[in-house]
Design a protein around this motif. Structure first.
Motif, short mmCIF file in Angstrom:
data_model
loop_
_atom_site.label_atom_id
_atom_site.label_comp_id
_atom_site.label_asym_id
_atom_site.label_seq_id
_atom_site.Cartn_x
_atom_site.Cartn_y
_atom_site.Cartn_z
N GLN A 286 0.86 -1.18 0.00
CA GLN A 286 0.00 0.00 0.00
C GLN A 286 0.90 1.23 0.00
O GLN A 286 1.92 1.26 0.69
N TRP B 210 0.69 8.79 0.68
CA TRP B 210 1.30 10.04 0.24
C TRP B 210 0.98 11.13 1.26
O TRP B 210 -0.16 11.58 1.36
N LYS C 22 1.29 -1.24 -11.18
CA LYS C 22 0.90 0.15 -11.00
C LYS C 22 0.10 0.30 -9.70
O LYS C 22 -0.66 -0.58 -9.31
N ILE C 23 0.30 1.45 -9.08
CA ILE C 23 -0.43 1.79 -7.87
C ILE C 23 -1.19 3.09 -8.12
O ILE C 23 -0.63 4.06 -8.63
N SER C 24 -2.46 3.11 -7.75
CA SER C 24 -3.27 4.31 -7.91
C SER C 24 -3.57 4.92 -6.55
O SER C 24 -4.14 4.26 -5.67
N LEU C 25 -3.17 6.17 -6.35
CA LEU C 25 -3.50 6.89 -5.12
C LEU C 25 -4.94 7.41 -5.25
O LEU C 25 -5.18 8.59 -5.46
N SER C 26 -5.86 6.50 -5.10
CA SER C 26 -7.26 6.78 -5.42
C SER C 26 -8.10 7.21 -4.23
O SER C 26 -9.26 7.58 -4.39
N LYS C 27 -7.53 7.17 -3.04
CA LYS C 27 -8.31 7.48 -1.84
C LYS C 27 -7.71 8.70 -1.14
O LYS C 27 -6.50 8.94 -1.21
N SER D 240 -3.46 4.43 -1.36
CA SER D 240 -3.94 3.45 -2.34
C SER D 240 -4.68 2.32 -1.63
O SER D 240 -4.61 2.17 -0.41
N ASP D 241 -5.34 1.50 -2.43
CA ASP D 241 -5.82 0.22 -1.91
C ASP D 241 -4.61 -0.66 -1.61
O ASP D 241 -3.50 -0.42 -2.11
#
Length: 404
Positions: free
Chosen positions: A4, A7, A38-43, A24-25
């Motif tokens: 995980q 940031w 790939k990691i998405s900082l979606s939260k 991220s998740d």
């Protein structure tokens, strides 16, 4: 592996997981030479909100003192929990308790109390003591401010001379030291005791649970005045930082500092905003660029004896000893301390020394109540209900003394 990414982009709040920080998740990854993912900082962590309840009030106070110190608008925050009969007695003033959280605790902890069915039911039933409770905020630019005047800033002065008068004026405190108390556990235990010692006429009692080291001859298991190294003890073994109730070591100090370095934006534990880094911010002298001079070298653990000597002004046992002639009479019937004798951070060792001194005092003989409970760990009994009921006992004692 499970991965995980976090940031830390909120530079205004001192703690991790602050509003606006991204994460991220948790994803499962297989790592080899050809790994690619790939990691998405979606939260995003949402803004702080205080529970919507008629007995809970949020305070945001602009401090002139701290604004001048930091050179920019600086606010103090708190949550006020009003007693159940507050609105039924519009002309009545109430006793007031100022509660300090554990390390980097937020005033928003009032949410968890009032969301607890058992506490909320007790508090609103009329059975709970009719006391105003104020939950102070530990936040500062470099970590917990400990609510005292220090190299970090005049937080004690601002609390006592600005925030408390404001709160008591707005929420019907008595403006009297006789009915003003302070409490806390861990960091809050140390800070509440320090406030009672530094402002003995301002508070009428401290209820301190598992306080941070009150004697720097026993900072965890390190004697900062005599030991040469913060990581290695006199037997050549690594110094432990924590244990369980059966004595098994959880983490050694060196690894604890490695964790602080990991989360520090500069790679130095000075700026970690975690426990030992905050001690440096509070207690150490500054070098030419304004940074605190470290108590010890983060690579080798070697202690700087000059810095250790500077820390003496925040050694509560030393402060109490040196000022007992004038301080002692002002502390009668005002000190209650609870400590688990298997404290997870070895804090009972320092408290034993504090207890020994108070028992040895004369003119006056201290009547402090210090309880050591066997096979209990850090903050094991320090619930809000316990803290509030202890203050209520003290208030009943005051009433009894007046009747006599």
């Amino acid at each position: 592996y499970y991965l995980q990414v976090f940031w830390d982009q909120n530079s205004k709040e001192s703690v991790l997981n602050s509003p606006g920080d991204l994460y991220s998740d948790v994803i499962e990854v297989n790592i080899d030479r050809s790994s690619n993912f790939k990691i998405s900082l979606s939260k995003i962590i949402p803004p702080i909100q205080i529970i919507d309840h008629e007995l809970v009030k949020e305070v945001t106070f602009l401090s002139d003192t701290l604004t001048k110190w930091w050179g920019e608008p600086t606010y103090l925050k708190a949550a006020v929990l009003l007693p159940s009969e507050y609105y039924n007695n519009p002309g009545k003033s109430f006793p007031i308790r100022y509660d300090i959280a554990g390390f980097s605790g937020s005033y928003t902890r009032v949410n968890s109390y009032m969301e607890s069915e058992s506490f909320s039911k007790w508090w609103t039933s009329g059975e709970a003591p009719q006391i105003v409770n104020v939950y102070l905020d530990g936040d500062g630019p470099f970590g917990d401010c400990y609510q005292i005047d220090s190299e970090y800033g005049p937080y004690g002065y601002s609390l006592v001379n600005e925030l408390i008068p404001y709160i008591e004026g707005k929420y019907r405190g008595s403006h009297s030291p006789e009915t003003r108390f302070v409490s806390g556990c861990s960091t809050g235990g140390w800070a509440s005791l320090a406030l009672q010692l530094f402002y003995p006429d301002f508070f009428n009692g401290v209820f301190s649970y598992s306080p941070d080291p009150v004697d720097f001859n026993n900072l965890l298991l390190v004697n900062i005045y005599k030991d040469k190294n913060f990581y290695i003890n006199e037997y050549g073994n690594f110094q432990p930082a924590s244990r369980n109730l059966y004595g098994e070591v959880g983490i050694i100090i060196k690894d604890f500092i490695e964790q602080e370095r990991l989360i520090s934006p500069t790679g130095h534990y000075n700026n970690s905003r975690s426990q030992i880094g905050v001690y440096n911010q509070l207690f150490s002298p500054r070098n030419s660029d304004g940074q605190p001079i470290p108590l010890f070298d983060q690579e080798t653990g070697k202690i700087d004896s000059l810095v250790a000597d500077y820390w003496k002004k925040y050694d509560l046992l030393l402060y109490t000893k040196e000022n007992w002639t004038t301080l002692g009479p002002k502390l009668q019937r005002k000190i209650y301390i609870w400590m688990g004798d298997m404290d997870n951070f070895y804090l009972n060792t320092a408290m034993r020394k504090y207890d020994e001194f108070l028992k040895s005092t004369e003119n006056p003989k201290s009547d402090a109540e210090i309880v050591f409970e066997p096979m209990k760990g850090h903050c094991a009994i320090a619930t809000q209900k316990v803290r509030i009921e202890k203050v209520a006992e003290r208030l009943n004692d005051i009433k009894g003394i007046k009747k006599k």
